[in-house]
Design an enzyme around this catalytic site. Structure first.
Site, PDB file in Angstrom:
ATOM      1  N   THR A  55      23.093  42.976  19.017  1.00  0.00           N
ATOM      2  CA  THR A  55      24.194  43.145  18.052  1.00  0.00           C
ATOM      3  C   THR A  55      25.439  42.488  18.645  1.00  0.00           C
ATOM      4  O   THR A  55      26.391  43.176  19.027  1.00  0.00           O
ATOM      5  CB  THR A  55      24.463  44.627  17.750  1.00  0.00           C
ATOM      6  OG1 THR A  55      24.661  45.332  18.997  1.00  0.00           O
ATOM      7  CG2 THR A  55      23.290  45.249  17.011  1.00  0.00           C
TER       8      THR A  55
ATOM      9  N   GLU B  26      21.504  47.150  33.633  1.00  0.00           N
ATOM     10  CA  GLU B  26      20.893  45.943  34.174  1.00  0.00           C
ATOM     11  C   GLU B  26      20.773  46.080  35.687  1.00  0.00           C
ATOM     12  O   GLU B  26      21.697  46.520  36.361  1.00  0.00           O
ATOM     13  CB  GLU B  26      21.731  44.722  33.808  1.00  0.00           C
ATOM     14  CG  GLU B  26      21.684  44.401  32.329  1.00  0.00           C
ATOM     15  CD  GLU B  26      22.373  43.085  32.007  1.00  0.00           C
ATOM     16  OE1 GLU B  26      22.112  42.089  32.697  1.00  0.00           O
ATOM     17  OE2 GLU B  26      23.171  43.057  31.058  1.00  0.00           O
TER      18      GLU B  26
ATOM     19  N   ASN C 256      29.827  53.867  27.072  1.00  0.00           N
ATOM     20  CA  ASN C 256      30.321  52.609  27.629  1.00  0.00           C
ATOM     21  C   ASN C 256      31.847  52.548  27.608  1.00  0.00           C
ATOM     22  O   ASN C 256      32.471  52.038  28.539  1.00  0.00           O
ATOM     23  CB  ASN C 256      29.731  51.425  26.863  1.00  0.00           C
ATOM     24  CG  ASN C 256      28.323  51.094  27.317  1.00  0.00           C
ATOM     25  OD1 ASN C 256      27.839  51.640  28.315  1.00  0.00           O
ATOM     26  ND2 ASN C 256      27.663  50.210  26.614  1.00  0.00           N
TER      27      ASN C 256
ATOM     28  N   LEU D 293      34.639  53.852  39.818  1.00  0.00           N
ATOM     29  CA  LEU D 293      36.008  53.924  40.309  1.00  0.00           C
ATOM     30  C   LEU D 293      36.256  52.860  41.377  1.00  0.00           C
ATOM     31  O   LEU D 293      37.120  53.029  42.231  1.00  0.00           O
ATOM     32  CB  LEU D 293      36.322  55.312  40.875  1.00  0.00           C
ATOM     33  CG  LEU D 293      36.642  56.414  39.865  1.00  0.00           C
ATOM     34  CD1 LEU D 293      36.975  57.722  40.592  1.00  0.00           C
ATOM     35  CD2 LEU D 293      37.791  56.025  38.938  1.00  0.00           C
TER      36      LEU D 293
ATOM     37  N   ALA E 252      37.941  49.694  42.247  1.00  0.00           N
ATOM     38  CA  ALA E 252      38.964  48.783  41.756  1.00  0.00           C
ATOM     39  C   ALA E 252      38.583  47.354  42.100  1.00  0.00           C
ATOM     40  O   ALA E 252      37.907  47.101  43.096  1.00  0.00           O
ATOM     41  CB  ALA E 252      40.311  49.126  42.377  1.00  0.00           C
TER      42      ALA E 252
ATOM     43  N   CYS F 106      27.396  44.269  27.563  1.00  0.00           N
ATOM     44  CA  CYS F 106      27.488  45.594  26.948  1.00  0.00           C
ATOM     45  C   CYS F 106      28.914  46.113  26.861  1.00  0.00           C
ATOM     46  O   CYS F 106      29.454  46.275  25.771  1.00  0.00           O
ATOM     47  CB  CYS F 106      26.612  46.585  27.720  1.00  0.00           C
ATOM     48  SG  CYS F 106      24.834  46.309  27.526  1.00  0.00           S
TER      49      CYS F 106
END
Length: 443
Positions: free
Chosen positions: A68, A138, A194, A236, A238, A246
């Protein structure tokens, strides 16, 4: 599903892909998958075809797993492939069937697809459509399939729920929880997950800027935050930010759908998440330009990483390739190395130069950018690599190497959300320092 004990037929419209899969070859890099496909193709439990009618006649449960992607010129999801697959399956039914959506779709899609199924399926047959979103990562997709952390079943009847529980009997028996809900909730689970993960990444990257200005270390900060069970340490880290097929697509599709529904605050939040993420790429580009004295023209830049994350060859919306291409457009001689994604990267960005090793990518470099946190890069020997470069400058855009060890080896190391320590270059080293170089070394 073949590994779980079922007979499976996979359908694709690409004859070359079907032929390759039928011979046990996987068209992308995914650890553990080639062995499973080869094993079950050989056993006869798994086969592939381009004939949808043949597959529909064979099967009792029909999974829709097509893409999609974003529509051209819009953040909205393109549902053409999902709708076409649903219509073709329904029209090809020869017996009662259960159609299971796994594609990531905007909320409200399932209701429209049910209307398509009702209109297209033979009148004397019962065709039911439900939603069972996938949560595969993945690089870890095999484990996520065989031992999922949750199974979501949306819009089921008692009959279809029983069928799905039979399909997933193995992971359910091992303790995987099952969430049964309505169709809209099931459609929202994946994109919401997500969006939340993307928000964590953009949050820590926003805090990373504060850390830089305040002289704090975002990596240590994230470790401290991660000990809070309500927060957790994952997502988390950075750095350069998220990419792939995705998270960027899903947060933009959810933002678009939220705007359509009038959920203005949700759309605004996701807009900020996206903008923070994209700004990280420009931040690294600016750091590279600064490291080269204000211009990268004719400077050689070694780039470590092309995939959007390790353990995949996926370069869709890859921050690493985006940065590499941007520096190339500014006149830099960019040399990219990735353990698995060089081939897919070269097809997408053929104008970049690609190396076959870390050593080759670093040789003669004016600056090195670490943009994908492969273990191979983290385990590299900074002493040996320093001798290959023209200027031992490392921008660790993933904050993944032992910065102290690299500095001890004579490198100037900078990251995102950390304050680099002054670097003293070893005496006698073949390094010609300009004023800009010295400023970089002591900032």
């Amino acid at each position: 599903m073949a590994e779980m004990g079922f007979d499976v037929v996979g359908v694709d419209t690409d004859p070359a892909k079907v032929q390759a899969l039928s011979e046990g070859h996987v068209p992308f890099f995914e650890p553990g998958l080639p062995g499973l496909i080869a094993e079950h193709v050989a056993s006869g439990r798994l086969r592939f075809t381009t004939d949808l009618a043949e597959a529909t006649a064979f099967a009792d449960v029909h999974f829709i797993c097509v893409g999609t992607p974003q529509q051209r010129g819009s953040n909205a999801a393109n549902l053409d492939y999902v709708q076409a697959a649903t219509r073709q399956i329904a029209a090809s039914l020869t017996h009662d069937g259960l159609i299971v959506g796994k594609s990531t779709v905007p909320v409200g899609t399932g209701a429209r697809l049910r209307a398509i199924v009702e209109a297209a399926s033979p009148a004397h047959l019962t065709a039911e459509l439900i939603w069972n979103p996938e949560f595969l990562r993945e690089g870890k997709a095999v484990a996520d399939t065989l031992t999922p952390d949750r199974i979501v079943l949306g819009g089921v009847t008692p009959r279809s729920e029983a069928t799905m529980r039979e399909l997933y009997a193995r992971p359910i028996a091992s303790g995987t929880p099952v969430v049964v809900c309505d169709l809209p909730t099931a459609e929202l689970v994946k994109v919401s997950a997500n969006a939340f993960l993307a928000t964590k990444i953009s949050f820590i990257n926003a805090i990373a800027e504060v850390c830089e200005l305040a002289g704090a270390d975002v990596t240590v900060l994230a470790d401290a935050l991660g000990h809070d069970v309500r927060i957790g340490r994952q997502f988390l880290n950075a750095g350069l930010g998220f990419g792939g097929g995705c998270l960027p697509k899903d947060i933009r599709a959810l933002m678009h759908r939220a705007s359509e529904l009038g959920a203005v605050r949700a759309a605004s939040l996701l807009q900020q998440v996206d903008e923070i993420n994209m700004a990280q790429r420009q931040r690294v580009i600016d750091m590279a330009i600064g490291a080269c004295g204000g211009s990268v023209l004719n400077r050689r830049i070694g780039v470590l990483g092309a995939a959007f994350k390790p353990l995949t060859d996926d370069v869709r919306d890859s921050p690493a390739l985006n940065v590499a291409a941007a520096l190339h457009l500014r006149g830099a001689q960019v040399v990219v190395y990735d353990p698995e994604a060089s081939g897919t990267a070269q097809r997408m960005f053929p104008t970049l130069t690609y190396a076959d090793s870390v050593d080759e990518a670093m040789t003669g470099s004016d600056a090195v950018l670490l943009l994908t946190e492969w273990t191979e890069f983290q385990d590299s020997d900074p002493v040996a690599l320093r001798a290959l470069t023209r200027r031992p400058v490392l921008i660790d855009a993933r904050n993944c190497v032992d910065a102290a060890a690299w500095r001890d080896a004579g490198w100037s190391v900078s990251g995102l959300g950390t304050t680099p320590a002054p670097t003293v270059f070893a005496s006698g080293a073949s390094y010609e320092a300009s004023a800009a170089d010295l400023l970089l070394a002591v900032r």
